[in-house]
Design a protein around this motif. Structure first.
Motif, PDB file in Angstrom:
ATOM      1  N   LEU B  82       4.010  -8.511  12.470  1.00  0.00           N
ATOM      2  CA  LEU B  82       2.913  -7.601  12.468  1.00  0.00           C
ATOM      3  C   LEU B  82       2.935  -7.199  13.791  1.00  0.00           C
ATOM      4  CD1 LEU B  82       0.876  -6.002  10.445  1.00  0.00           C
ATOM      5  CD2 LEU B  82      -0.714  -7.783  10.926  1.00  0.00           C
ATOM      6  N   PRO B  83       3.396  -6.249  14.415  1.00  0.00           N
ATOM      7  CA  PRO B  83       3.403  -5.582  15.731  1.00  0.00           C
ATOM      8  C   PRO B  83       1.940  -4.945  15.951  1.00  0.00           C
ATOM      9  CG  PRO B  83       5.344  -4.884  14.672  1.00  0.00           C
ATOM     10  CD  PRO B  83       4.657  -5.489  13.916  1.00  0.00           C
ATOM     11  N   THR B  84       1.597  -4.916  17.208  1.00  0.00           N
ATOM     12  CA  THR B  84       0.118  -4.372  17.432  1.00  0.00           C
ATOM     13  C   THR B  84      -0.104  -2.876  17.500  1.00  0.00           C
ATOM     14  OG1 THR B  84       0.442  -4.710  19.619  1.00  0.00           O
ATOM     15  CG2 THR B  84      -0.722  -6.565  18.531  1.00  0.00           C
ATOM     16  N   ASP B  85       1.139  -2.295  17.650  1.00  0.00           N
ATOM     17  CA  ASP B  85       1.097  -0.834  17.956  1.00  0.00           C
ATOM     18  C   ASP B  85       0.857  -0.151  16.438  1.00  0.00           C
ATOM     19  OD1 ASP B  85       2.224   2.116  18.452  1.00  0.00           O
ATOM     20  OD2 ASP B  85       3.225   1.522  16.651  1.00  0.00           O
ATOM     21  N   LEU B  86      -0.378   0.625  16.461  1.00  0.00           N
ATOM     22  CA  LEU B  86      -1.316   1.060  15.341  1.00  0.00           C
ATOM     23  C   LEU B  86      -0.336   1.914  13.985  1.00  0.00           C
ATOM     24  CD1 LEU B  86      -4.639   1.930  16.564  1.00  0.00           C
ATOM     25  CD2 LEU B  86      -3.871  -0.166  15.751  1.00  0.00           C
ATOM     26  N   ILE B  87       0.766   2.665  14.808  1.00  0.00           N
ATOM     27  CA  ILE B  87       1.513   3.500  13.727  1.00  0.00           C
ATOM     28  C   ILE B  87       2.567   2.476  13.065  1.00  0.00           C
ATOM     29  CG2 ILE B  87       3.293   5.308  13.769  1.00  0.00           C
ATOM     30  CD1 ILE B  87       0.851   6.254  14.003  1.00  0.00           C
ATOM     31  N   THR B  88       3.101   1.471  14.158  1.00  0.00           N
ATOM     32  CA  THR B  88       4.157   0.551  13.208  1.00  0.00           C
ATOM     33  C   THR B  88       3.138  -0.438  12.125  1.00  0.00           C
ATOM     34  OG1 THR B  88       5.027   0.153  15.468  1.00  0.00           O
ATOM     35  CG2 THR B  88       5.625  -1.365  13.717  1.00  0.00           C
ATOM     36  N   LYS B  89       1.889  -0.684  12.624  1.00  0.00           N
ATOM     37  CA  LYS B  89       1.167  -1.354  11.572  1.00  0.00           C
ATOM     38  C   LYS B  89       0.966  -0.579  10.273  1.00  0.00           C
ATOM     39  CE  LYS B  89      -2.374  -4.076  12.709  1.00  0.00           C
ATOM     40  NZ  LYS B  89      -3.773  -4.342  13.534  1.00  0.00           N
ATOM     41  N   ALA B  90       0.533   0.829  10.651  1.00  0.00           N
ATOM     42  CA  ALA B  90       0.396   1.801   9.435  1.00  0.00           C
ATOM     43  C   ALA B  90       1.633   1.522   8.546  1.00  0.00           C
ATOM     44  CB  ALA B  90       0.021   3.080   9.913  1.00  0.00           C
ATOM     45  N   THR B  91       2.796   1.657   9.130  1.00  0.00           N
ATOM     46  CA  THR B  91       3.984   1.842   8.088  1.00  0.00           C
ATOM     47  C   THR B  91       4.151   0.349   7.525  1.00  0.00           C
ATOM     48  OG1 THR B  91       5.133   2.834  10.011  1.00  0.00           O
ATOM     49  CG2 THR B  91       6.471   2.201   8.471  1.00  0.00           C
ATOM     50  N   ILE B  92       3.597  -0.731   8.084  1.00  0.00           N
ATOM     51  CA  ILE B  92       3.866  -1.830   7.412  1.00  0.00           C
ATOM     52  C   ILE B  92       2.825  -1.960   6.242  1.00  0.00           C
ATOM     53  CG2 ILE B  92       3.262  -4.561   7.599  1.00  0.00           C
ATOM     54  CD1 ILE B  92       4.503  -4.328  10.354  1.00  0.00           C
ATOM     55  N   TYR B  93       1.760  -1.584   6.514  1.00  0.00           N
ATOM     56  CA  TYR B  93       0.612  -1.438   5.389  1.00  0.00           C
ATOM     57  C   TYR B  93       1.202  -0.495   4.322  1.00  0.00           C
ATOM     58  CZ  TYR B  93      -3.090  -2.602   9.080  1.00  0.00           C
ATOM     59  OH  TYR B  93      -3.754  -3.177   9.830  1.00  0.00           O
ATOM     60  N   LYS B  94       1.864   0.659   4.532  1.00  0.00           N
ATOM     61  CA  LYS B  94       2.315   1.550   3.839  1.00  0.00           C
ATOM     62  C   LYS B  94       3.335   0.570   2.614  1.00  0.00           C
ATOM     63  CE  LYS B  94       6.194   3.376   4.215  1.00  0.00           C
ATOM     64  NZ  LYS B  94       7.230   4.388   4.901  1.00  0.00           N
ATOM     65  N   TRP B  95       4.260   0.088   3.348  1.00  0.00           N
ATOM     66  CA  TRP B  95       5.196  -0.721   2.312  1.00  0.00           C
ATOM     67  C   TRP B  95       4.451  -1.731   1.595  1.00  0.00           C
ATOM     68  CZ3 TRP B  95       9.714   0.751   1.062  1.00  0.00           C
ATOM     69  CH2 TRP B  95      10.549   1.593   2.121  1.00  0.00           C
ATOM     70  N   LEU B  96       3.359  -2.382   1.962  1.00  0.00           N
ATOM     71  CA  LEU B  96       2.569  -3.649   1.349  1.00  0.00           C
ATOM     72  C   LEU B  96       1.908  -2.665   0.226  1.00  0.00           C
ATOM     73  CD1 LEU B  96       3.497  -5.363   3.716  1.00  0.00           C
ATOM     74  CD2 LEU B  96       1.245  -6.190   3.716  1.00  0.00           C
ATOM     75  N   PHE B  97       1.245  -1.688   0.466  1.00  0.00           N
ATOM     76  CA  PHE B  97       0.529  -1.015  -0.723  1.00  0.00           C
ATOM     77  C   PHE B  97       1.595  -0.297  -1.815  1.00  0.00           C
ATOM     78  CE2 PHE B  97      -3.039  -0.936   2.433  1.00  0.00           C
ATOM     79  CZ  PHE B  97      -4.029  -1.527   1.786  1.00  0.00           C
ATOM     80  N   TRP B  98       2.645   0.233  -1.214  1.00  0.00           N
ATOM     81  CA  TRP B  98       3.696   0.454  -2.133  1.00  0.00           C
ATOM     82  C   TRP B  98       4.093  -0.545  -3.039  1.00  0.00           C
ATOM     83  CZ3 TRP B  98       8.891  -0.387  -2.353  1.00  0.00           C
ATOM     84  CH2 TRP B  98       9.697   0.489  -3.080  1.00  0.00           C
ATOM     85  N   GLU B  99       4.546  -1.630  -2.538  1.00  0.00           N
ATOM     86  CA  GLU B  99       4.706  -2.574  -3.226  1.00  0.00           C
ATOM     87  C   GLU B  99       4.055  -3.046  -4.326  1.00  0.00           C
ATOM     88  OE1 GLU B  99       5.478  -7.206  -3.811  1.00  0.00           O
ATOM     89  OE2 GLU B  99       3.782  -6.310  -3.334  1.00  0.00           O
ATOM     90  N   GLN B 100       2.761  -3.096  -4.055  1.00  0.00           N
ATOM     91  CA  GLN B 100       1.928  -3.412  -5.273  1.00  0.00           C
ATOM     92  C   GLN B 100       1.708  -2.271  -6.142  1.00  0.00           C
ATOM     93  OE1 GLN B 100      -0.208  -6.639  -5.802  1.00  0.00           O
ATOM     94  NE2 GLN B 100       1.884  -7.048  -4.893  1.00  0.00           N
ATOM     95  N   TYR B 101       1.861  -1.060  -5.679  1.00  0.00           N
ATOM     96  CA  TYR B 101       1.701   0.058  -6.851  1.00  0.00           C
ATOM     97  C   TYR B 101       3.035   0.478  -7.480  1.00  0.00           C
ATOM     98  CZ  TYR B 101      -0.515   3.861  -9.084  1.00  0.00           C
ATOM     99  OH  TYR B 101      -1.018   4.764  -9.987  1.00  0.00           O
ATOM    100  N   SER B 102       4.076   0.494  -6.819  1.00  0.00           N
ATOM    101  CA  SER B 102       5.215   1.359  -7.232  1.00  0.00           C
ATOM    102  C   SER B 102       6.475   0.180  -7.485  1.00  0.00           C
ATOM    103  CB  SER B 102       5.756   2.660  -6.048  1.00  0.00           C
ATOM    104  OG  SER B 102       4.711   3.210  -5.831  1.00  0.00           O
ATOM    105  N   HIS B 103       6.371  -1.180  -6.987  1.00  0.00           N
ATOM    106  CA  HIS B 103       7.547  -1.515  -7.155  1.00  0.00           C
ATOM    107  C   HIS B 103       7.164  -3.018  -7.996  1.00  0.00           C
ATOM    108  CE1 HIS B 103      10.195  -5.060  -5.694  1.00  0.00           C
ATOM    109  NE2 HIS B 103      10.944  -4.327  -5.016  1.00  0.00           N
TER     110      HIS B 103
END
Lengths: 203, 203
Positions: B82-103
């Protein structure tokens, strides 16, 4: 920043509400999802998942998934809505993931079906189970809010911004009665009384 | 730490896999969710949502929602996943929420229905739409992995741990064919070759 959005969307409204709270300017670009406007080639190039909301930053970076955007904006602005204590943050994350898995499919999806003429035979059959699970989700919130003012305790947080969006319009379409959940009703009034509050209909 | 879990659960496995990667000791307490063991009064007192996985910390704090637990552990141990760069983190968050909703609802739920004799007439009718959406989710992953080694780029992250869990067992039950997604197959092999890798069946 440009928020690609559909005004009745609770997922979009979460971000509009957080921007209002943080005093951030965001330009709204509206799409009618019922007319396939998020399935065009241009929109899919912006966000391959084909869903609003999408936040386009000034540098051209594009963020998707409403709750990921909430976390990004709260972190970027070091908002008190996302405290730095790791256990408190984990509790906020819990509510945000729970919202997407256990709340949105039952409450937001059912509201959309019933208010956008999207019912069909299969959805009619799916409805009773969705409503049962939606009422269970609302009950879990109500039980939590019986013990405390907000979802993570006595301070307002990102969890409240997130859950407020679809909860406060849960009655639209007629599947849910918020009068069954008095603690949720009190919590809704508390959020609506914040000086930065804006309604879901406000552009 | 005690992980309250059900061994075939991909949501639990995510946490076991992250703990293996971070070198954390965690005691497994197993429940058979097919026998209602997470619906007992004792379990509901631990986690009112009645779902595994639940992580009980040494100080007694209880965390739920698998992806919230992933974020907590990665933050607590300042993991490079979980890198500290905020945009990279936001991309990780995106995949995690996408996993729960769309996968998860399309791939994990369908696997559960088909491998645990949980089909009924309504689920038979729901199946084609779920499988269509599940294939769309796998296609979106495959398109991403065509351009890069891992989900957020060329470094492994929490997004890969999260999505690996249910993706690598998507074929169980027979609804999905991973041979349709060659980039996912290559990505699975890459993750399985990490020296900290453990299989879903390992306690």
């Amino acid at each position: 920043m440009v928020l690609h959005d559909f005004l009745p969307s609770g997922n979009g409204y979460k971000i509009r509400l957080l921007c209002a709270c943080l005093g951030l300017n965001v330009t709204l670009k509206e799409y009618d999802i019922t007319k396939g406007e998020t399935r065009t080639e241009a929109f899919l190039a912006l966000s391959p998942n084909g869903k609003i909301p999408v936040l386009e930053l000034d540098n051209g970076d594009v963020l998707s998934e409403s709750n990921a955007i909430l976390l990004y904006l709260a972190e970027q602005h070091a908002s008190l809505l996302l405290p730095t204590d790791l256990i408190t943050k984990a509790t906020i994350y819990k509510w945000l993931f729970w919202e997407q898995y256990s709340h949105e499919p039952n409450i937001a999806a059912v509201r959309f079906w019933l208010t956008h003429n999207a019912m069909n035979e299969l959805k009619e059959q799916m409805l009773p189970d969705r409503v049962q699970q939606g009422n269970a989700a609302l009950q879990l919130m109500d039980d939590t809010l019986k013990k405390q003012t907000f979802l993570i305790g006595d301070i307002i947080s990102l969890a409240d911004i997130c859950l407020f969006a679809y909860t406060h319009v849960a009655e639209e379409g007629g599947a849910y009665q918020l009068s069954d959940f008095p603690n949720i009703q009190r919590w809704i009034k508390t959020i609506e009384s914040q000086d930065w509050f804006i309604p879901i209909t406000q552009r």
